[in-house]
Design an enzyme around this catalytic site. Sequence first.
Site, PDB file in Angstrom:
ATOM      1  N   GLY A  90       0.794  -1.321  -0.366  1.00 56.24           N
ATOM      2  CA  GLY A  90       0.075   0.109  -0.104  1.00 56.24           C
ATOM      3  C   GLY A  90       0.801   1.165  -0.164  1.00 56.24           C
ATOM      4  O   GLY A  90       0.013   2.080  -0.338  1.00 56.24           O
ATOM      5  N   ILE A  91       1.991   1.197   0.483  1.00 64.26           N
ATOM      6  CA  ILE A  91       3.159   3.102   0.890  1.00 64.26           C
ATOM      7  C   ILE A  91       3.545   2.638  -0.962  1.00 64.26           C
ATOM      8  O   ILE A  91       4.217   4.035  -0.898  1.00 64.26           O
ATOM      9  CB  ILE A  91       3.804   2.174   1.826  1.00 64.26           C
ATOM     10  CG1 ILE A  91       5.750   0.892   1.009  1.00 64.26           C
ATOM     11  CG2 ILE A  91       3.216   2.003   2.838  1.00 64.26           C
ATOM     12  CD1 ILE A  91       6.128   1.561   2.369  1.00 64.26           C
ATOM     13  N   PRO A  98       0.490  -1.076  -8.155  1.00 67.34           N
ATOM     14  CA  PRO A  98      -0.324  -1.843  -7.802  1.00 67.34           C
ATOM     15  C   PRO A  98       0.041  -2.979  -6.466  1.00 67.34           C
ATOM     16  O   PRO A  98       0.969  -3.310  -6.440  1.00 67.34           O
ATOM     17  CB  PRO A  98      -0.827  -2.657  -9.386  1.00 67.34           C
ATOM     18  CG  PRO A  98       0.179  -3.183  -9.886  1.00 67.34           C
ATOM     19  CD  PRO A  98       0.920  -1.596  -9.011  1.00 67.34           C
ATOM     20  N   ASP A  99      -1.304  -2.865  -5.733  1.00 64.23           N
ATOM     21  CA  ASP A  99      -0.826  -3.651  -4.670  1.00 64.23           C
ATOM     22  C   ASP A  99      -1.388  -5.292  -5.151  1.00 64.23           C
ATOM     23  O   ASP A  99      -1.647  -5.208  -5.955  1.00 64.23           O
ATOM     24  CB  ASP A  99      -1.525  -3.058  -3.328  1.00 64.23           C
ATOM     25  CG  ASP A  99      -3.319  -2.704  -3.467  1.00 64.23           C
ATOM     26  OD1 ASP A  99      -4.368  -3.720  -4.555  1.00 64.23           O
ATOM     27  OD2 ASP A  99      -3.836  -2.354  -2.731  1.00 64.23           O
ATOM     28  N   PHE A 100      -1.713  -5.986  -4.091  1.00 64.32           N
ATOM     29  CA  PHE A 100      -2.074  -7.617  -4.488  1.00 64.32           C
ATOM     30  C   PHE A 100      -3.421  -7.560  -4.233  1.00 64.32           C
ATOM     31  O   PHE A 100      -3.805  -8.014  -5.237  1.00 64.32           O
ATOM     32  CB  PHE A 100      -1.359  -8.519  -3.190  1.00 64.32           C
ATOM     33  CG  PHE A 100       0.422  -8.297  -4.147  1.00 64.32           C
ATOM     34  CD1 PHE A 100       0.825  -9.351  -5.287  1.00 64.32           C
ATOM     35  CD2 PHE A 100       0.867  -7.437  -3.031  1.00 64.32           C
ATOM     36  CE1 PHE A 100       2.135  -9.237  -5.136  1.00 64.32           C
ATOM     37  CE2 PHE A 100       2.443  -7.034  -3.937  1.00 64.32           C
ATOM     38  CZ  PHE A 100       3.056  -8.621  -5.061  1.00 64.32           C
ATOM     39  N   ARG A 101      -4.362  -7.047  -3.465  1.00 69.15           N
ATOM     40  CA  ARG A 101      -5.591  -7.719  -3.627  1.00 69.15           C
ATOM     41  C   ARG A 101      -6.636  -6.643  -3.606  1.00 69.15           C
ATOM     42  O   ARG A 101      -7.356  -6.813  -3.211  1.00 69.15           O
ATOM     43  CB  ARG A 101      -6.066  -8.448  -1.814  1.00 69.15           C
ATOM     44  CG  ARG A 101      -4.302  -8.860  -2.370  1.00 69.15           C
ATOM     45  CD  ARG A 101      -4.457  -9.948  -0.101  1.00 69.15           C
ATOM     46  NE  ARG A 101      -3.662 -11.362  -0.311  1.00 69.15           N
ATOM     47  CZ  ARG A 101      -1.977 -11.277  -0.172  1.00 69.15           C
ATOM     48  NH1 ARG A 101      -1.584 -10.384  -0.162  1.00 69.15           N
ATOM     49  NH2 ARG A 101      -2.275 -12.600  -0.140  1.00 69.15           N
ATOM     50  N   ASN A 172       7.635  -5.082   0.680  1.00 72.42           N
ATOM     51  CA  ASN A 172       7.719  -4.455  -1.152  1.00 72.42           C
ATOM     52  C   ASN A 172       8.916  -5.718  -1.441  1.00 72.42           C
ATOM     53  O   ASN A 172      10.322  -5.963  -0.573  1.00 72.42           O
ATOM     54  CB  ASN A 172       7.634  -4.077  -0.869  1.00 72.42           C
ATOM     55  CG  ASN A 172       6.016  -3.345  -0.457  1.00 72.42           C
ATOM     56  OD1 ASN A 172       5.815  -4.085  -0.232  1.00 72.42           O
ATOM     57  ND2 ASN A 172       6.824  -1.933   0.078  1.00 72.42           N
ATOM     58  N   ASP A 174      10.173  -4.256  -4.025  1.00 73.31           N
ATOM     59  CA  ASP A 174      10.768  -3.533  -5.070  1.00 73.31           C
ATOM     60  C   ASP A 174      12.125  -1.435  -5.279  1.00 73.31           C
ATOM     61  O   ASP A 174      12.249  -1.345  -5.676  1.00 73.31           O
ATOM     62  CB  ASP A 174       9.411  -2.086  -5.423  1.00 73.31           C
ATOM     63  CG  ASP A 174       8.399  -1.627  -3.693  1.00 73.31           C
ATOM     64  OD1 ASP A 174       9.819  -1.012  -3.253  1.00 73.31           O
ATOM     65  OD2 ASP A 174       7.558  -1.513  -3.969  1.00 73.31           O
ATOM     66  N   HIS A 191      10.479 -10.347   2.258  1.00 72.57           N
ATOM     67  CA  HIS A 191       9.831 -11.214   1.183  1.00 72.57           C
ATOM     68  C   HIS A 191      11.407 -11.131   0.380  1.00 72.57           C
ATOM     69  O   HIS A 191      10.899 -11.397  -0.954  1.00 72.57           O
ATOM     70  CB  HIS A 191       8.836 -11.073   0.504  1.00 72.57           C
ATOM     71  CG  HIS A 191       7.484 -11.063   2.061  1.00 72.57           C
ATOM     72  ND1 HIS A 191       6.248 -11.001   1.546  1.00 72.57           N
ATOM     73  CD2 HIS A 191       7.468 -11.859   2.976  1.00 72.57           C
ATOM     74  CE1 HIS A 191       5.463 -11.634   2.765  1.00 72.57           C
ATOM     75  NE2 HIS A 191       6.106 -11.727   3.086  1.00 72.57           N
ATOM     76  N   CYS A 223      21.343 -19.824 -16.022  1.00 75.87           N
ATOM     77  CA  CYS A 223      22.933 -19.758 -15.754  1.00 75.87           C
ATOM     78  C   CYS A 223      23.563 -20.640 -16.794  1.00 75.87           C
ATOM     79  O   CYS A 223      23.138 -20.987 -16.876  1.00 75.87           O
ATOM     80  CB  CYS A 223      23.271 -20.196 -14.290  1.00 75.87           C
ATOM     81  SG  CYS A 223      24.664 -20.290 -13.330  1.00 75.87           S
TER      82      CYS A 223
END
Length: 300
Positions: A90-91, A98-101, A172, A174, A191, A223
């Site tokens: 959300g931040i 975009p957020d997830f839900r 996040n 990102d 994550h 690889c």
Amino acid sequence: MAEKPEEPTKDKTKDEHKDKNAEDETDEDQGNLLERLLREKLNILGENETEKRMPLLEPMSLEGVANFIKKLQEKQGAERKKIFVMTGAGISTAAGIPDFRTPGTGLYDNLQKYDLPHPTAVFEINYFKENPKPFCMLAKELYPGNFKPTMSHYFIRLLAEKGLLLRNYTQNIDTLERCAGVHPDFLVEAHGNFHDAHCMNCDKEHPHEFVRDAVFKDEVPYCGCGGIVKPDIVFFGESLPDRFVNLASKDCAECELLVVMGTSLAVQPFAGLASRVGSDCPRLLINREKVGEVIQLPRK
């Protein structure tokens, strides 16, 4: 020959009675302790107990939070670093990610073009091993460098610069916290992130540019050994980073103010941090939707 005097007989009944009383007192003490802990957790203390627990925020509002932060600023050194920040997608929505839900606009509602068996499959490790292309296509859209930090990210940096930030635990991937100038020492990227990458076969480390170049060519990064090179983000089905495991208990114990921003608190074990801080620790929640409803992953 004089007879040996008889030794006084020990009153076993009295001793046994004393031992029994001691055991009963111990059990009673333990029972009272457990009862109090449970009542504290459920916030059902009696009148006398409630009087002992003075409110830490005056008033119980954002103004009270600001006043509490000012009090922390008056302290010196490590005594100031007591603000624990939890953040989620959300931040970053104001940055264009975009957020997830969120229904309609959330990431999981807009993955039809990837032909997934279910929306969360794009972040499931077993599906990624079978078919990494959908994730690589999505990664091209979400890749760091395409977005700028938001006011929330700079707020976290400000707390760090003021010597108030204990740690920022973020869901996040990102890396916008890093882009905002938050030092990695203050971050626990629960994550994972795109900043590092490893081969899933031989575990060789690859620079993030290697993954980025392949993704922007619409290719899967491989690889030299033939294994898939995966960014160090945590997929469903993988363990959280060691840094999360090693720091969580210590940081929760030291936290004096918990700030939760932009997360639905639906994914464990990250969500559980909110209940691991002290029972007297003030908690500020900033989120658009109701939180704490654990999402069960769909299965085949």
